[in-house]
Design a protein around this motif. Structure first.
Motif, PDB file in Angstrom:
ATOM      1  N   VAL A  51       0.844  -1.198   0.000  1.00 48.48           N
ATOM      2  CA  VAL A  51       0.000   0.000   0.000  1.00 48.48           C
ATOM      3  C   VAL A  51       0.883   1.253   0.000  1.00 48.48           C
ATOM      4  CG1 VAL A  51      -1.665   1.341   1.358  1.00 48.48           C
ATOM      5  CG2 VAL A  51      -1.965  -1.117   1.115  1.00 48.48           C
ATOM      6  N   LEU A 101       3.857   1.561  -1.226  1.00 50.22           N
ATOM      7  CA  LEU A 101       4.386   1.719  -2.584  1.00 50.22           C
ATOM      8  C   LEU A 101       3.359   2.391  -3.485  1.00 50.22           C
ATOM      9  CD1 LEU A 101       6.245  -1.509  -3.736  1.00 50.22           C
ATOM     10  CD2 LEU A 101       7.154   0.742  -3.209  1.00 50.22           C
ATOM     11  N   ALA A 102       2.111   1.911  -3.394  1.00 51.71           N
ATOM     12  CA  ALA A 102       1.049   2.476  -4.234  1.00 51.71           C
ATOM     13  C   ALA A 102       0.838   3.947  -3.895  1.00 51.71           C
ATOM     14  CB  ALA A 102      -0.250   1.690  -4.045  1.00 51.71           C
ATOM     15  N   MET A 103       0.966   4.292  -2.604  1.00 55.17           N
ATOM     16  CA  MET A 103       0.791   5.691  -2.191  1.00 55.17           C
ATOM     17  C   MET A 103       1.918   6.551  -2.742  1.00 55.17           C
ATOM     18  SD  MET A 103      -0.401   5.072   1.723  1.00 55.17           S
ATOM     19  CE  MET A 103      -0.680   6.795   2.106  1.00 55.17           C
ATOM     20  N   LEU A 104       3.152   6.050  -2.594  1.00 54.63           N
ATOM     21  CA  LEU A 104       4.298   6.800  -3.110  1.00 54.63           C
ATOM     22  C   LEU A 104       4.157   7.025  -4.615  1.00 54.63           C
ATOM     23  CD1 LEU A 104       7.348   5.172  -1.314  1.00 54.63           C
ATOM     24  CD2 LEU A 104       6.316   7.401  -0.870  1.00 54.63           C
ATOM     25  N   SER A 105       3.653   5.983  -5.306  1.00 56.91           N
ATOM     26  CA  SER A 105       3.522   6.071  -6.756  1.00 56.91           C
ATOM     27  C   SER A 105       2.540   7.157  -7.172  1.00 56.91           C
ATOM     28  CB  SER A 105       3.050   4.738  -7.329  1.00 56.91           C
ATOM     29  OG  SER A 105       4.030   3.761  -7.100  1.00 56.91           O
ATOM     30  N   ARG A 106       1.663   7.537  -6.260  1.00 64.08           N
ATOM     31  CA  ARG A 106       0.728   8.600  -6.608  1.00 64.08           C
ATOM     32  C   ARG A 106       1.040   9.896  -5.852  1.00 64.08           C
ATOM     33  NH1 ARG A 106      -5.066   7.033  -6.090  1.00 64.08           N
ATOM     34  NH2 ARG A 106      -4.565   5.112  -5.014  1.00 64.08           N
ATOM     35  N   GLY A 107       2.304  10.039  -5.510  1.00 63.15           N
ATOM     36  CA  GLY A 107       2.762  11.338  -5.027  1.00 63.15           C
ATOM     37  C   GLY A 107       2.555  11.617  -3.548  1.00 63.15           C
ATOM     38  N   TYR A 108       2.399  10.556  -2.724  1.00 64.74           N
ATOM     39  CA  TYR A 108       2.215  10.740  -1.279  1.00 64.74           C
ATOM     40  C   TYR A 108       3.441  11.410  -0.670  1.00 64.74           C
ATOM     41  CZ  TYR A 108       1.697   9.255   3.632  1.00 64.74           C
ATOM     42  OH  TYR A 108       1.599   9.202   4.989  1.00 64.74           O
ATOM     43  N   ASN A 121       8.989   4.631 -12.080  1.00 64.69           N
ATOM     44  CA  ASN A 121       8.606   5.867 -11.388  1.00 64.69           C
ATOM     45  C   ASN A 121       9.527   6.162 -10.204  1.00 64.69           C
ATOM     46  OD1 ASN A 121       7.751   4.073  -9.470  1.00 64.69           O
ATOM     47  ND2 ASN A 121       5.724   4.964  -9.206  1.00 64.69           N
ATOM     48  N   PHE A 143      -1.238  -1.358  -9.720  1.00 64.07           N
ATOM     49  CA  PHE A 143      -0.689  -2.560  -9.111  1.00 64.07           C
ATOM     50  C   PHE A 143      -1.660  -3.727  -9.219  1.00 64.07           C
ATOM     51  CE2 PHE A 143       1.791   0.842  -7.288  1.00 64.07           C
ATOM     52  CZ  PHE A 143       3.072   0.328  -7.369  1.00 64.07           C
ATOM     53  N   ASN A 171      -2.460  15.378  -4.473  1.00 67.98           N
ATOM     54  CA  ASN A 171      -1.038  15.476  -4.154  1.00 67.98           C
ATOM     55  C   ASN A 171      -0.297  16.348  -5.157  1.00 67.98           C
ATOM     56  OD1 ASN A 171      -0.967  13.953  -1.809  1.00 67.98           O
ATOM     57  ND2 ASN A 171      -0.815  12.025  -2.926  1.00 67.98           N
TER      58      ASN A 171
END
Lengths: 254, 257
Positions: free
Chosen positions: A207, A209-216, B52, B85, B107
């Motif tokens: 989760v 990783l998924a957050m970081l991938s969307r700019g967290y 990314n 994912f 964000n």
């Protein structure tokens, strides 16, 4: 939240209480409970006032009494503890229905039960009139630390995912003939709990990783606007004000 | 025109010493749809996480629409590369669909009506606009997968990267997702074991094995090349013949524009 999918504790009604911003309701409940807890030992009349006050809130929020009573079952373990007190406490004894009980224990049990029950009912009312999502929003508005709000947000989101996983593990165990019946089986259950923990931990990483991938960047964005007006605060303040006044009066007349 | 993605000489070893990539070269033109095929452990996920900047620090370079993937560009890179994912429950972490789709653009600094428009637009693209206020756990698996696609579309990415998009989907959801993906005017890189899906969606495929690209060509030709397929542990499902499949349904049109 217009779609008909609500948390099971939430009663979808249109009422004065439902419309109050969540932060006002949370603050009101916390203050109310604090006032109730500080009620002096030895005076019983304040509890009648508290019950009336909560009754008024329930009526305004259109939460039916049977619903409240049913949900009070959650208090049962606590009640059991209170019941032990009169038997276990030292001090002068009194006779009730042929049983010899500790007088102070009896009083302590009564106070504990009364204060606990009031807190439980106040929480039931809060949950019935506020969506879990809005509760989180309210806590955020009350400046609860970001980290705690985020933990609660994820707990709310993932509790059913984790329960689903736990259930699948149980089905898999039982499908292979396992049936937890004696203490020796506890080891298997404990191992399952460990496996569940590791799965959750790994999911947490994914989760993240998924957050970081969307700019967290460390903060959850706040979307819904839950601004509160002075009028709304004033209305929410009614309940704690009554409770505080009652406690103060009880201390003064002691 | 700048390519959507240029990977050059990418090598990477995990801290435990396990080397996953040994020099990957891959260029994806704007608007192309490319499948990355390969056996388990070939380094597919490691490659995806480099796109990314989640992983990095090894040899080689990655550039997205001309912008190199480096620490200083990480914010813009994560906007440009939308990774979906495999498990939608990992991707959908917010309490409602709307908030989840809004997470990325928020964000990026979007607020108010602009943010709401962006969320609506992305949900319309995947046919999930009417589910905006649902919590994700009340959706079917196929619906969650579609919302997961919307969460990255909302960031208007340069390239959409899908990790096993058809896994755990029933045939109807699988086809619905294919229809949606075929209708998106966007560059797609799709990691998959589902070879018929690759054939349906991606005119071009590359095979990644042991950390290098070992084959690159038209998906149809690759799937018909038995020697290459066997050498890299790739197998078509029972009864599936790319030749007859393509005679029934013509190959995905070689992308837009």
């Amino acid at each position: 939240m217009s779609a008909g999918h609500h948390h099971h504790l939430y009663l979808d009604r249109a009422s004065l209480i439902h419309r109050l911003p969540p932060q006002c309701k949370i603050a009101a409940v916390v203050l109310f409970v604090t006032a109730v807890v500080t009620t002096p030992r030895g005076s019983w009349w304040p509890y009648a006032v508290y019950v009336l006050a909560l009754g008024a809130v329930a009526a305004a929020g259109r939460v039916p009494a049977p619903t409240i009573l049913r949900r009070m079952i959650i208090e049962t373990p606590f009640v059991l503890f209170a019941v032990i007190l009169p038997f276990a406490s030292p001090g002068p004894k009194t006779d009730v229905l042929g049983l010899t009980l500790s007088a102070t224990g009896l009083e302590s049990a009564g106070i504990l039960l009364a204060k606990g029950t009031l807190g439980v009912v106040a929480s039931i009312l809060l949950a019935a009139t506020t969506q879990p999502r809005d509760l989180l929003l309210g806590l955020q508005r009350l400046h609860m630390p970001q980290l705690l709000v985020q933990i609660m947000t994820f707990m709310f989101r993932y509790i059913e995912v984790v329960l689903g996983e736990m259930n699948r593990m149980r089905v898999a165990r039982e499908s292979r003939g396992f049936d937890a019946r004696h203490v020796g089986h506890l080891k298997v259950v404990a191992q399952s709990a460990g496996a569940l923990f590791i799965r959750c931990y790994e999911r947490g990483e994914r989760v993240h990783l998924a957050m970081l991938s969307r700019g967290y960047t460390g903060r959850l964005p706040v979307f819904a606007d839950a601004r509160s007006s002075t009028g709304q605060w004033a209305m929410a303040a009614l309940l704690p004000l009554v409770a505080v006044a009652t406690t103060v009066a009880a201390w003064a007349t002691l | 025109m700048t390519a959507s993605l240029v990977v050059h000489g990418l090598a990477f070893a995990y801290p435990d010493g396990h080397q996953a990539l040994y020099g990957v070269d891959l260029t994806v033109a704007r608007g192309e749809r490319v499948a990355v095929l390969g056996p388990n452990g070939a380094g597919k996920t490691t490659l995806v996480l480099h796109l990314n900047g989640i992983l990095g620090g090894g040899r080689g370079t990655v550039a997205v629409a001309g912008l190199p993937v480096t620490k200083e560009h990480v914010r813009e890179i994560r906007r440009r590369v939308g990774i979906v994912f495999q498990d939608p429950d990992d991707q959908l972490f917010m309490p409602t669909v709307r908030e989840d789709v809004a997470f990325g653009p928020a964000n990026l600094g979007l607020r108010g009506p602009e943010l709401a428009d962006r969320v609506h637009e992305a949900l319309v693209q995947v046919g999930m606009a009417e589910y905006a206020d649902r919590p994700p756990h009340h959706l079917s698996y196929g619906q969650r997968r579609r919302v997961a696609v919307a969460t990255v579309l909302a960031m208007r990415p340069e390239i959409l990267v899908l990790d096993e998009p058809s896994s755990n989907l029933d045939p109807a959801s699988r086809r619905e997702l294919a229809d949606i993906l075929l209708g998106l005017p966007i560059t797609i890189l799709m990691v998959t074991h589902d070879l018929p899906y690759a054939l349906q969606l991606c005119p071009r495929s590359v095979i990644l094995d042991d950390g290098v690209i070992v084959a690159d060509g038209s998906t149809y030709d690759l799937l018909c090349d038995d020697a290459t397929m066997t050498a890299h542990r790739l197998e078509l499902p029972f009864g599936f013949d790319p030749r007859s499949a393509m005679s029934v349904a013509p190959a995905a049109s070689p992308s837009f524009p």
